[in-house]
Design an enzyme around this catalytic site. Structure first.
Site, PDB file in Angstrom:
ATOM      1  N   TYR A 155       6.232   3.033  47.041  1.00  0.00           N
ATOM      2  CA  TYR A 155       5.696   4.053  46.699  1.00  0.00           C
ATOM      3  C   TYR A 155       4.151   4.000  47.288  1.00  0.00           C
ATOM      4  O   TYR A 155       3.686   4.912  47.672  1.00  0.00           O
ATOM      5  CB  TYR A 155       5.564   4.204  45.224  1.00  0.00           C
ATOM      6  N   ARG A 162       0.496   9.128  53.317  1.00  0.00           N
ATOM      7  CA  ARG A 162      -0.023  10.502  53.052  1.00  0.00           C
ATOM      8  C   ARG A 162      -1.354  10.580  53.056  1.00  0.00           C
ATOM      9  O   ARG A 162      -2.006  11.466  53.518  1.00  0.00           O
ATOM     10  CB  ARG A 162       0.533  10.843  51.545  1.00  0.00           C
ATOM     11  N   TYR A 215      -8.169   6.465  41.692  1.00  0.00           N
ATOM     12  CA  TYR A 215      -7.477   5.039  40.965  1.00  0.00           C
ATOM     13  C   TYR A 215      -8.204   3.760  41.567  1.00  0.00           C
ATOM     14  O   TYR A 215      -8.240   3.861  42.820  1.00  0.00           O
ATOM     15  CB  TYR A 215      -5.832   5.300  40.956  1.00  0.00           C
ATOM     16  N   ARG A 228      -3.512  17.226  38.527  1.00  0.00           N
ATOM     17  CA  ARG A 228      -2.632  17.352  37.269  1.00  0.00           C
ATOM     18  C   ARG A 228      -1.880  18.768  37.097  1.00  0.00           C
ATOM     19  O   ARG A 228      -0.830  18.626  36.571  1.00  0.00           O
ATOM     20  CB  ARG A 228      -3.428  16.992  36.132  1.00  0.00           C
ATOM     21  N   GLU A 338       8.827  10.655  33.179  1.00  0.00           N
ATOM     22  CA  GLU A 338       7.776  11.718  33.647  1.00  0.00           C
ATOM     23  C   GLU A 338       8.230  13.005  33.550  1.00  0.00           C
ATOM     24  O   GLU A 338       9.573  13.431  33.495  1.00  0.00           O
ATOM     25  CB  GLU A 338       7.435  11.507  35.021  1.00  0.00           C
TER      26      GLU A 338
END
Length: 344
Positions: A155, A162, A215, A228, A338
């Site tokens: 990940y 990305r 983050y 979000r 999730e």
């Protein structure tokens, strides 16, 4: 600057937009044959396929569960697509207002470069076809918690790629929309995206959770980049796309090992994001509650937790909502569930 400009990224073009809608159908349903409103189909099941165009609609299968009786097809509808095609491995279909696309890169020992190329091609396609408002992305990543050939978690490897695509394209991370980054049991990385030619796009944050691209580096060399939620539509209406939402407060996972606690916090976070106070803060005047959320996909790490998650969700969501539970891995190893959805 307006409150919306301070609190949420707002972008508008002159064309009015009413966003496409989704239905969950039984895979192989004859009802899908000959339906000219289909914009794209994503099969969720026990295997994966390459992307293709079937009757003018992008189609693929992602390996997001481990039992055939849990399989279903996510069908996106809009006006009859006016055109479809394949470019740089992207299967796409478009109406006058929307572009829907699917692209996959195969399994590899390293994903950063392939992910950067994949996203660069997506950005180039949306620009060249004239759909500059990226509204939603889904990323299905096989072996998401395993390590790549260099010892980096897959990940995190994906996030590096990305971010590289954004760097190379000069794209502000704050403009990236609602997204899902979730595990798959095979198939490399599949990216699904929806973009709009015009209307208004507003990215929504959660006051209780740190913005993803802020983050700390403890979560990887490059942070994830997504909002979000993303609101898309004309001033009088629209659709709210809610990112995959977890049991996180600030930037930390809470309720370690406790799927009930994590599920409750995930639903609390979702309610906070779509609530009237938060949406007004971002310039969206109409607030929502959990009972308004529909077409939810709930990703559950451990099969033994499926019934518990189903009960928690049933107690807080509308009894008429379409809810699909999928047994698959999640971006953080300490996350057990999730939840994503949308509001019309």
């Amino acid at each position: 600057m307006t409150d919306a400009g301070r609190q949420g990224r707002v972008e508008a073009l002159s064309i009015s937009v009413t966003a496409p809608y989704c239905r969950f159908e039984k895979t192989g349903s004859p009802d899908l044959e000959g339906d000219e409103t289909v914009l794209g189909l994503i099969e969720h099941g026990t295997g994966h396929t390459d992307v293709s165009l079937v009757d003018g609609a992008p189609r693929t299968a992602v390996h997001t569960t481990t039992r055939d009786d849990e399989a279903f097809t996510e069908v996106w509808h809009a006006q009859r697509p006016v055109e479809s095609g394949m470019d740089n491995g992207i299967a796409w279909a478009r109406t006058d207002a929307y572009l829907f696309g699917v692209v996959r890169t195969g399994e590899s020992g390293r994903y950063a470069d392939a992910t950067a190329a994949l996203y660069t091609n997506v950005f180039q396609l949306t620009r060249s076809l004239g759909y500059p408002l990226l509204a939603r992305t889904w990323n299905y990543v096989s072996g998401i918690n395993t390590t790549n050939a260099d010892g980096l978690e897959v990940y995190r490897d994906f996030c590096v790629g990305r971010a590289q695509a954004l760097d190379e394209g000069g794209i502000d991370p704050a403009t990236m929309p609602a997204a899902t980054g979730i595990g798959a049991h095979g198939g490399g990385i599949t990216c699904v995206f929806l973009a709009a030619r015009g209307g208004v796009r507003i990215n929504i944050e959660n006051p209780a959770v740190l913005t993803a691209h802020h983050y700390p580096t403890t979560y990887g060399p490059r942070p994830p980049v997504f909002a979000r939620a993303t609101w898309l539509g004309p001033p009088e209406g629209g659709r709210l796309f809610i990112s995959a939402t977890a049991g996180i407060l600030g930037h930390r996972t809470v309720h370690h090992g406790d799927v009930t606690g994590q599920c409750e916090v995930a639903l609390d976070n979702m309610a906070r994001v779509i609530g009237a106070e938060n949406l007004r803060r971002h310039g969206v005047q109409r607030g929502h509650v959990l009972a308004d959320v529909d077409h939810l996909k709930v990703y559950v790490r451990r099969r033994e937790d499926l019934d518990t998650v189903r009960r928690v969700c049933a107690a807080r969501l509308s009894s008429t909502a379409a809810v699909a539970l999928l047994h698959t891995d999640i971006a953080r190893e300490d996350l057990l569930v999730e939840i994503e959805g949308m509001v019309a």
